[in-house]
Design a protein around this motif. Structure first.
Motif, PDB file in Angstrom:
ATOM      1  N   LEU A  16       0.615  -1.290  -0.019  1.00 17.17           N
ATOM      2  CA  LEU A  16      -0.092  -0.214  -0.072  1.00 17.17           C
ATOM      3  C   LEU A  16       0.545   1.067   0.079  1.00 17.17           C
ATOM      4  CD1 LEU A  16      -2.658  -0.841   2.847  1.00 17.17           C
ATOM      5  CD2 LEU A  16      -3.492  -0.456   0.178  1.00 17.17           C
ATOM      6  N   ASP A  17       1.827   1.056   0.569  1.00 16.00           N
ATOM      7  CA  ASP A  17       2.588   2.519   0.932  1.00 16.00           C
ATOM      8  C   ASP A  17       3.395   2.692  -1.207  1.00 16.00           C
ATOM      9  OD1 ASP A  17       2.022   2.874   3.188  1.00 16.00           O
ATOM     10  OD2 ASP A  17       4.088   2.138   4.213  1.00 16.00           O
ATOM     11  N   ASN A  18       4.087   1.410  -1.012  1.00 10.41           N
ATOM     12  CA  ASN A  18       4.661   1.421  -2.454  1.00 10.41           C
ATOM     13  C   ASN A  18       3.699   1.897  -3.427  1.00 10.41           C
ATOM     14  OD1 ASN A  18       4.085   0.237  -5.140  1.00 10.41           O
ATOM     15  ND2 ASN A  18       6.870   0.388  -4.765  1.00 10.41           N
ATOM     16  N   LEU A  19       2.132   1.408  -3.423  1.00 18.81           N
ATOM     17  CA  LEU A  19       0.985   2.282  -4.100  1.00 18.81           C
ATOM     18  C   LEU A  19       0.546   3.978  -3.541  1.00 18.81           C
ATOM     19  CD1 LEU A  19      -0.830   1.923  -6.364  1.00 18.81           C
ATOM     20  CD2 LEU A  19      -2.201   1.419  -4.810  1.00 18.81           C
ATOM     21  N   ILE A  20       0.868   4.122  -3.140  1.00 20.30           N
ATOM     22  CA  ILE A  20       0.855   5.727  -2.378  1.00 20.30           C
ATOM     23  C   ILE A  20       2.705   6.571  -3.039  1.00 20.30           C
ATOM     24  CG2 ILE A  20       0.672   7.352  -0.612  1.00 20.30           C
ATOM     25  CD1 ILE A  20      -0.723   5.314   1.140  1.00 20.30           C
ATOM     26  N   ALA A  21       2.823   5.745  -2.577  1.00 16.43           N
ATOM     27  CA  ALA A  21       4.374   6.632  -3.251  1.00 16.43           C
ATOM     28  C   ALA A  21       4.651   6.617  -5.331  1.00 16.43           C
ATOM     29  CB  ALA A  21       5.613   5.766  -3.148  1.00 16.43           C
ATOM     30  N   ILE A  51      12.095  -4.731 -22.859  1.00 19.56           N
ATOM     31  CA  ILE A  51      12.386  -4.244 -21.539  1.00 19.56           C
ATOM     32  C   ILE A  51      12.873  -4.006 -21.073  1.00 19.56           C
ATOM     33  CG2 ILE A  51      10.582  -3.777 -19.426  1.00 19.56           C
ATOM     34  CD1 ILE A  51       8.154  -4.767 -21.511  1.00 19.56           C
ATOM     35  N   HIS A  52      13.455  -3.119 -20.237  1.00 18.21           N
ATOM     36  CA  HIS A  52      15.022  -3.338 -19.687  1.00 18.21           C
ATOM     37  C   HIS A  52      15.341  -2.594 -18.389  1.00 18.21           C
ATOM     38  CE1 HIS A  52      16.640  -5.837 -23.560  1.00 18.21           C
ATOM     39  NE2 HIS A  52      16.188  -4.307 -24.068  1.00 18.21           N
ATOM     40  N   GLU A  53      13.763  -1.764 -18.580  1.00 13.06           N
ATOM     41  CA  GLU A  53      14.061  -1.102 -16.676  1.00 13.06           C
ATOM     42  C   GLU A  53      14.048  -2.345 -15.742  1.00 13.06           C
ATOM     43  OE1 GLU A  53      11.032   1.397 -20.071  1.00 13.06           O
ATOM     44  OE2 GLU A  53      11.568  -0.858 -18.793  1.00 13.06           O
ATOM     45  N   GLU A  54      14.866  -1.765 -14.758  1.00 15.20           N
ATOM     46  CA  GLU A  54      15.357  -3.041 -13.774  1.00 15.20           C
ATOM     47  C   GLU A  54      14.442  -2.513 -12.576  1.00 15.20           C
ATOM     48  OE1 GLU A  54      17.823  -2.576  -9.186  1.00 15.20           O
ATOM     49  OE2 GLU A  54      17.921  -0.982 -10.590  1.00 15.20           O
ATOM     50  N   ILE A  55      13.754  -4.017 -12.314  1.00 18.42           N
ATOM     51  CA  ILE A  55      13.176  -5.004 -11.906  1.00 18.42           C
ATOM     52  C   ILE A  55      13.260  -4.399  -9.935  1.00 18.42           C
ATOM     53  CG2 ILE A  55      11.368  -6.449 -10.761  1.00 18.42           C
ATOM     54  CD1 ILE A  55      12.118  -7.404 -13.197  1.00 18.42           C
ATOM     55  N   MET A  56      12.301  -3.519  -9.641  1.00 16.33           N
ATOM     56  CA  MET A  56      12.068  -3.072  -7.877  1.00 16.33           C
ATOM     57  C   MET A  56      11.672  -4.114  -7.465  1.00 16.33           C
ATOM     58  SD  MET A  56      14.777  -1.195  -8.785  1.00 16.33           S
ATOM     59  CE  MET A  56      14.701   0.103  -7.530  1.00 16.33           C
ATOM     60  N   ALA A  57      12.026  -4.172  -6.465  1.00 15.01           N
ATOM     61  CA  ALA A  57      11.350  -5.380  -4.764  1.00 15.01           C
ATOM     62  C   ALA A  57      10.735  -4.368  -4.229  1.00 15.01           C
ATOM     63  CB  ALA A  57      12.658  -6.221  -4.075  1.00 15.01           C
ATOM     64  N   ILE A  58       9.702  -4.678  -4.048  1.00 15.84           N
ATOM     65  CA  ILE A  58       8.510  -3.745  -2.679  1.00 15.84           C
ATOM     66  C   ILE A  58       8.883  -4.343  -1.192  1.00 15.84           C
ATOM     67  CG2 ILE A  58       6.359  -2.871  -2.247  1.00 15.84           C
ATOM     68  CD1 ILE A  58       5.792  -2.585  -5.198  1.00 15.84           C
ATOM     69  N   ASP A  59       8.380  -5.884  -1.359  1.00 19.00           N
ATOM     70  CA  ASP A  59       8.408  -6.772  -0.155  1.00 19.00           C
ATOM     71  C   ASP A  59       8.548  -8.509  -1.167  1.00 19.00           C
ATOM     72  OD1 ASP A  59       6.356  -7.475  -1.110  1.00 19.00           O
ATOM     73  OD2 ASP A  59       4.589  -7.029   0.080  1.00 19.00           O
ATOM     74  N   TRP A  60       8.100  -9.186   0.067  1.00 20.96           N
ATOM     75  CA  TRP A  60       8.319 -10.780  -0.702  1.00 20.96           C
ATOM     76  C   TRP A  60       7.756 -11.157  -1.495  1.00 20.96           C
ATOM     77  CZ3 TRP A  60       4.809 -14.438  -1.139  1.00 20.96           C
ATOM     78  CH2 TRP A  60       3.462 -14.045  -0.393  1.00 20.96           C
ATOM     79  N   THR A  61       6.729 -10.140  -2.071  1.00 19.60           N
ATOM     80  CA  THR A  61       5.919 -10.803  -3.351  1.00 19.60           C
ATOM     81  C   THR A  61       5.881  -9.465  -4.456  1.00 19.60           C
ATOM     82  OG1 THR A  61       4.629 -11.947  -4.321  1.00 19.60           O
ATOM     83  CG2 THR A  61       4.168 -10.170  -2.646  1.00 19.60           C
ATOM     84  N   GLY A  62       5.495  -8.327  -3.678  1.00 13.59           N
ATOM     85  CA  GLY A  62       5.494  -7.552  -4.678  1.00 13.59           C
ATOM     86  C   GLY A  62       6.901  -7.032  -5.430  1.00 13.59           C
TER      87      GLY A  62
END
Length: 243
Positions: free
Chosen positions: A53-58, A225-236
């Motif tokens: 949820l915090d990631n979504l807000i950001a 698509i080459h943009e870096e995949i950023m982790a949010i938590d254990w799954t997102g």
């Protein structure tokens, strides 16, 4: 103004997840589980946890502050919590133009189609009644927070039938929560070409389900698509489309 916006969205996230009322709502649930989104709440409008949820807000803050063109969408909404938060962000930014697209079968997940999507073989979530939340219940949850209006656009049905036909021109933010390969691939295929440069793509089930993760990588490889995949938590995970 920015501080007030974030205080409102933070408070709303605590309500949507019941994180603020965990001791009263579900005394047996550990706060860490709700933070990480590892439990299925009894009454909360979302199960994604406070970190996502915090990631979504950001992410909403980024695309709204930067004026990235387009609507926002979630594919696979459960009780509607993330899309309620999206609509709240548009209200907080006093945005008068964007819509929130609420895409779901409202009947749970379809049976896997291993003939067409072998990666989904053996992963059948279609019989889980808790995942089948009606459109009426989701709409009622929007009403609870005084956020149901004509800017909330429901796409009811299987993704293969609804996403391509939807009258969506541009998207500033896409949040995928379809669990399986087919659901993830169909959402990517229909929506990613509409993601504006500078827009953000979020995948909820990347860590939780191998078929979802494989669909992400297959689509990225096929489309360069080459943009870096950023982790949010254990799954997102998330990334921002290059400008």
């Amino acid at each position: 103004m920015t501080d007030l916006r974030h205080r409102y969205l933070d408070l709303l996230a605590g309500c949507l997840s019941r994180d603020l009322f965990l001791d009263q709502d579900e005394p047996g649930v550990e706060s860490g589980d709700r933070l990480e989104g590892r439990d299925w709440p009894a009454t909360a409008e979302t199960m994604i946890g406070r970190k996502r949820l915090d990631n979504l807000i950001a992410c909403l803050t980024t695309v709204l502050d930067d004026g990235i063109p387009g609507d926002v969408i979630e594919t696979g909404v459960w009780r509607g919590g993330s899309t309620i938060l999206m609509r709240a962000a548009l209200a907080a930014w006093e945005d008068q133009n964007r819509s929130v697209w609420v895409a779901d079968s409202f009947m749970g997940l379809p049976p896997p189609d291993p003939a067409s999507y072998p990666a989904d073989s053996g992963v059948d979530l279609s019989g889980i009644e808790a995942l089948a939340v009606s459109r009426a219940e989701v709409a009622s949850n929007f009403e609870r927070y005084a956020l149901l209006d004509d800017r909330v656009r429901f796409l009811e049905g299987w993704f293969a039938d609804t996403l391509r036909a939807a009258p969506i021109t541009d998207l500033a933010l896409i949040r995928l929560d379809g669990d399986l390969y087919q659901s993830t691939w169909e959402a990517f295929d229909a929506l990613y070409p509409k993601l504006s440069p500078g827009g953000i793509l979020i995948v909820d089930d990347y860590g939780a389900f191998e078929p979802c993760r494989r669909a992400v990588h297959d689509y990225r490889e096929q489309h360069g698509i080459h943009e870096e995949i950023m982790a949010i938590d254990w799954t997102g995970v998330w990334w921002r489309r290059d400008r």
